[in-house]
Scaffold this active site. Structure first.
Site, short mmCIF file in Angstrom:
data_model
loop_
_atom_site.label_atom_id
_atom_site.label_comp_id
_atom_site.label_asym_id
_atom_site.label_seq_id
_atom_site.Cartn_x
_atom_site.Cartn_y
_atom_site.Cartn_z
CG HIS A 21 -6.49 -5.20 1.90
ND1 HIS A 21 -5.91 -6.04 2.83
CD2 HIS A 21 -7.64 -4.73 2.46
CE1 HIS A 21 -6.67 -6.07 3.92
NE2 HIS A 21 -7.73 -5.29 3.73
CG ASP A 59 -4.65 -10.04 3.55
OD1 ASP A 59 -4.34 -10.58 2.47
OD2 ASP A 59 -4.43 -8.84 3.78
CG HIS A 115 -1.95 -1.06 1.23
ND1 HIS A 115 -2.77 -1.32 0.17
CD2 HIS A 115 -2.27 -1.97 2.19
CE1 HIS A 115 -3.57 -2.34 0.46
NE2 HIS A 115 -3.28 -2.76 1.69
CG ASP A 170 -2.90 -8.38 0.69
OD1 ASP A 170 -2.04 -8.64 1.54
OD2 ASP A 170 -3.95 -7.75 0.96
#
Length: 342
Positions: free
Chosen positions: A195, A282, A158, A193
């Site tokens: 995200h 995740d 990120h 991931d």
């Protein structure tokens, strides 16, 4: 497989995280890396210490102002009257052209995009060590290894060239990809991931030498919200060299693996000579952040698909939070990857 690890990660132990305005303990805890390390050891993988590289790897993808901010902000923040232990922004610049501020509160708002990336007294040391783990794993692949796994913490995907966010400070995945460009003309990045890898996308968005692909929960209703949509395909030279594959919240193995097939088809079309996998665990059905519902068998299958590309591969740990399945899912992925190689 060689597992690159630094125990300096434990120096970053964030206490602050906000969910719908409520402050709580961050999900990004040191125990994450400890569980992953124990699982890798238990599965018989070789643990290798990260080599010292200093800031040189990070400097290839991050701005000088941002690196200076990460190095100094905790020290300078602590000198402010009534300052919190962790650096937390209380103001952000508008989306219109803005001037880089001198005030520490302004610099925090400029470089920290959200409240999920508090900076403590030793956050910089941990983030730097994570980047060195990524660089060490990358060097193994550059020197001829078929694969290496960087057990990075804090995660990185990120983080933009000049912004922290979503538990991330230095973009370990982007650092690995850029480092591979020393010997490889075309590098592919596949982010699995839960995200979207918005920082990685942002760093390479205008380039055609690094293909970025992300499979993730639909950002219409999931972090990072503003990035990760299918229409984001790159700009300028980079147009067509970013592929986002958002999935409905709660998607399980079948749609996740189908998105993997689309990603692999695009990678084959791009014809890279090396691959970076941003390995978020995740997406698991048991992860506390509950975005997707991928099983251990799903991780094993995805890893096998990726390995079938036959590319030298740097695996970089991204998300994956505390659950009983965290270590097992890593072992499943690494096992699937090694099986897919054979």
């Amino acid at each position: 497989m060689k597992i690159i690890y630094s125990d300096k990660h434990a120096q970053h132990d964030p206490q602050s995280f906000f969910v719908r305005g409520v402050k709580q303990r961050s999900a990004e805890q040191p125990e994450r890396a400890e569980r992953l390390l124990a699982a890798a050891k238990g599965a018989g993988h070789e643990i290798v210490g990260a080599k010292a590289h200093g800031t040189a790897p990070a400097e290839t993808v991050h701005t000088p102002e941002y690196i200076d901010f990460l190095k100094t902000i905790a020290r300078d923040w602590a000198k402010l009257p009534n300052a919190s232990v962790e650096v937390m922004p209380n103001v952000h610049p508008a989306r219109y052209p803005a001037t880089y501020p001198k005030a520490l509160a302004g610099r925090a708002g400029w470089h920290q995009v959200d409240l999920a990336c508090p900076i403590g007294p030793h956050t910089w040391d941990a983030a730097l060590a994570a980047s060195e783990s990524a660089a060490t794993a990358t060097d193994l692949v550059l020197d001829g290894a078929h694969e290496a796994y960087a057990l990075c913490r804090p995660p990185g995907h990120h983080a933009y060239a000049d912004m922290a966010g979503g538990f991330c400070f230095l973009n370990n995945t982007a650092i690995a990809a850029q480092r591979l460009r020393q010997k490889h003309q075309r590098v592919a990045v596949l982010d699995v991931d839960v995200h979207h890898g918005n920082g990685t996308q942002g760093i390479f968005f205008e380039r055609d030498d690094v293909l970025t692909i992300s499979i993730h929960a639909d950002p219409d209703n999931y972090y990072p919200y503003f990035w990760g949509h299918a229409h984001e395909t790159g700009v300028g030279k980079g147009h067509g060299f970013n592929l986002n594959l958002p999935l409905p919240l709660g998607s399980g193995d079948a749609p996740w693996l189908a998105a993997g097939d689309k990603a692999l088809a695009r990678i084959r079309d791009f014809a890279p000579t090396v691959l970076v996998v941003a390995l978020g665990l995740d997406a698991s059905e048991s992860d506390p952040l509950q975005g997707l519902k991928v099983t251990g068998a799903g991780f094993h299958a995805m890893a096998g698909k990726i390995a079938s590309l036959g590319l030298p591969t740097v695996l970089v740990q991204e998300g994956g939070y505390l659950s009983d399945d965290l270590g097992r899912n890593l072992v499943q992925f690494l096992s699937g990857f090694e099986k897919g190689r054979s």
